[in-house]
Design an enzyme around this catalytic site. Structure first.
Site, PDB file in Angstrom:
ATOM      1  N   SER A  77       0.637  -1.278  -0.277  1.00 34.90           N
ATOM      2  CA  SER A  77      -0.169   0.368  -0.211  1.00 34.90           C
ATOM      3  C   SER A  77       0.591   1.109  -0.039  1.00 34.90           C
ATOM      4  O   SER A  77       0.716   2.554  -0.325  1.00 34.90           O
ATOM      5  CB  SER A  77      -1.145  -0.010   1.462  1.00 34.90           C
ATOM      6  OG  SER A  77      -2.041  -0.888   1.274  1.00 34.90           O
ATOM      7  N   LYS A  80       0.867   3.266  -3.153  1.00 36.37           N
ATOM      8  CA  LYS A  80      -0.834   3.930  -3.199  1.00 36.37           C
ATOM      9  C   LYS A  80       0.096   5.521  -3.858  1.00 36.37           C
ATOM     10  O   LYS A  80      -0.938   6.720  -3.493  1.00 36.37           O
ATOM     11  CB  LYS A  80      -1.238   4.332  -2.298  1.00 36.37           C
ATOM     12  CG  LYS A  80      -2.652   2.834  -2.771  1.00 36.37           C
ATOM     13  CD  LYS A  80      -3.471   2.527  -1.111  1.00 36.37           C
ATOM     14  CE  LYS A  80      -3.609   0.748  -1.465  1.00 36.37           C
ATOM     15  NZ  LYS A  80      -4.151   0.274  -0.142  1.00 36.37           N
ATOM     16  N   TYR A 204      -2.093  -2.618 -10.454  1.00 36.42           N
ATOM     17  CA  TYR A 204      -2.393  -2.483  -9.336  1.00 36.42           C
ATOM     18  C   TYR A 204      -1.757  -2.855  -8.548  1.00 36.42           C
ATOM     19  O   TYR A 204      -0.692  -2.661  -7.654  1.00 36.42           O
ATOM     20  CB  TYR A 204      -3.569  -1.935  -8.677  1.00 36.42           C
ATOM     21  CG  TYR A 204      -3.648  -2.000  -7.096  1.00 36.42           C
ATOM     22  CD1 TYR A 204      -3.605  -0.647  -6.831  1.00 36.42           C
ATOM     23  CD2 TYR A 204      -4.203  -2.799  -6.536  1.00 36.42           C
ATOM     24  CE1 TYR A 204      -3.672  -1.145  -5.318  1.00 36.42           C
ATOM     25  CE2 TYR A 204      -3.862  -3.329  -5.201  1.00 36.42           C
ATOM     26  CZ  TYR A 204      -4.472  -2.234  -4.574  1.00 36.42           C
ATOM     27  OH  TYR A 204      -4.026  -1.871  -3.035  1.00 36.42           O
ATOM     28  N   VAL A 274       1.535  -3.592   3.984  1.00 41.17           N
ATOM     29  CA  VAL A 274       0.687  -5.243   4.216  1.00 41.17           C
ATOM     30  C   VAL A 274       1.747  -6.251   4.030  1.00 41.17           C
ATOM     31  O   VAL A 274       2.265  -7.471   5.136  1.00 41.17           O
ATOM     32  CB  VAL A 274      -0.240  -5.979   4.010  1.00 41.17           C
ATOM     33  CG1 VAL A 274      -1.590  -5.388   4.874  1.00 41.17           C
ATOM     34  CG2 VAL A 274      -0.272  -6.413   2.571  1.00 41.17           C
TER      35      VAL A 274
HETATM   36  N1  GLN Z   1      -1.211  -5.277  -2.596  1.00 44.44           N
HETATM   37  C1  GLN Z   1      -2.549  -5.040  -0.802  1.00 44.44           C
HETATM   38  C2  GLN Z   1      -4.188  -5.089  -1.715  1.00 44.44           C
HETATM   39  O1  GLN Z   1      -4.053  -4.378  -2.189  1.00 44.44           O
HETATM   40  C3  GLN Z   1      -2.055  -4.170  -0.394  1.00 44.44           C
HETATM   41  C4  GLN Z   1      -2.639  -3.835   1.194  1.00 44.44           C
HETATM   42  C5  GLN Z   1      -1.937  -3.026   1.922  1.00 44.44           C
HETATM   43  O2  GLN Z   1      -1.060  -2.968   2.049  1.00 44.44           O
HETATM   44  N2  GLN Z   1      -2.869  -2.742   3.125  1.00 44.44           N
HETATM   45  O3  GLN Z   1      -4.255  -5.873  -0.341  1.00 44.44           O
END
Ligand code: GLN
Length: 331
Positions: A77, A80, A204, A274
């Site tokens: 994430s 993002k 993504y 994550v």
């Molecule tokens: N690639 C993960 C997802 O889309 C990213 C989520 C995260 O890092 N919280 O679920």
């Protein structure tokens, strides 16, 4: 705190800082058992939950590293924030703020609830999955690789090398993506996506699967802390307005539904993933007491054992401790 030492770049004070951080990392390693590694992306399960590392890079060249500093991990994430910056640089800030809102959701990162429960005209923020997938749909290009090119280029400019896609993580995420596909179809139905859903999702998953190190995160954090300018030569890498909004979003939405607590107890703009990474940007602060890194720093943390909100459990506690000890909070 150490008093009366104005120049932190001397060998002696560097040693003190190193000793402090080594002790704190050793202490917070014991907290790892309170968390566990992400399992919903099978490849992430391979991470060693016992790992914990931190890199802090100051504007003036002072830096401290401790713990497991050499382990590569994927952005997840944290990407993002990078794609949001790229999209703002490409399409303009006002266009992006028309596309995605800037309100925290108070919900899990992969929640779809706010889209259905509230009469929203756009996803609530670019740092949850719904908003991030929407941002990714605005990247120009026919293929996922074409769309990711400006993302890789920005990373290369900031890091001084071109990071690589972790193909195993990408395939694992792609093949276990039921929730993100559900979010994607919902976005499609709401007419929020600007381009083809399958290519958007592929992009993504790839952006989440770019390998980095804690040093890389600290470097990016340092540039954001420095309002988007390269601290080495003063060159603008990210427009100031984009860096500012990104930091605001990191503070309000960067730690998912733990963002309020993180802002309260740590008080630093940060974005987690994550995989266990945390990117933090500490802007310059005016402090009466002499503290390290008052002219700003970037911090990269890696600790794959996660708490229940999907953030590195020991990493957050370590950051909280350092922020308290060195008065890093922006408030
Ligand atoms: N690639 C993960 C997802 O889309 C990213 C989520 C995260 O890092 N919280 O679920």
């Amino acid at each position: 705190m150490v008093q009366g030492v104005a120049n932190w770049n001397t060998g002696e004070t560097q040693e003190w800082l190193q000793q402090y951080v080594d002790d704190w990392v050793a202490f917070y390693r014991k907290h790892i058992n309170d968390g566990s590694v992400a399992t919903y992306i099978p490849e992430l399960q391979k991470a060693d939950p016992n790992d914990l590392g931190i890199a802090i890079i100051g504007k003036n060249g002072l830096s401290v590293r401790s713990g497991d500093t050499e382990i590569p991990f994927t952005l997840q994430s944290i990407s993002k924030a990078i794609t949001f910056i790229v999209a703002c640089m490409d399409r303009g800030v006002s266009y992006m703020l028309d596309t995605v809102d800037v309100e925290p959701t108070g919900e899990a990162f992969n929640s779809i609830m706010h889209l259905e429960m509230k009469p929203v005209k756009k996803p609530l923020n670019p740092f949850n999955n719904a908003g991030a997938i929407t941002v990714t749909s605005t990247l120009p290009g026919e293929t996922s690789d074409e769309r990711l090119e400006p993302v890789f280029q920005l990373l290369e400019t900031m890091l001084g090398y071109r990071p690589e896609l972790n193909v195993d993580v990408y395939e694992s995420e792609r093949d276990s993506s039921t929730r993100n596909r559900a979010i994607g179809y919902y976005l499609l139905e709401m007419d929020f996506l600007e381009s083809d859903l399958d290519i958007t999702l592929e992009t993504y998953f790839k952006q989440c699967s770019i390998d980095v190190s804690i040093d890389d995160l600290a470097r990016i954090g340092m540039i954001l802390a420095n309002d988007g300018m390269d601290p080495k030569n003063g060159e603008e890498i990210i427009p100031r307005q984009v860096a500012r909004i990104t930091k605001v979003l990191m503070l309000t939405c960067g730690m998912y539904d733990a963002s309020g607590k993180f802002a309260t107890y740590v008080g630093i703009p940060a974005k987690s993933g994550v995989s266990g990474g945390i990117l933090a940007a500490v802007p310059p602060r005016v402090r009466e007491e002499i503290m390290p890194f008052t002219d700003g720093c970037g911090i990269g943390v890696y600790g794959p054992a996660l708490g229940d909100k999907g953030n590195s459990i020991a990493g957050i506690r370590l950051l909280r401790h350092i922020a308290t000890q060195w008065d890093l909070s922006i408030f």
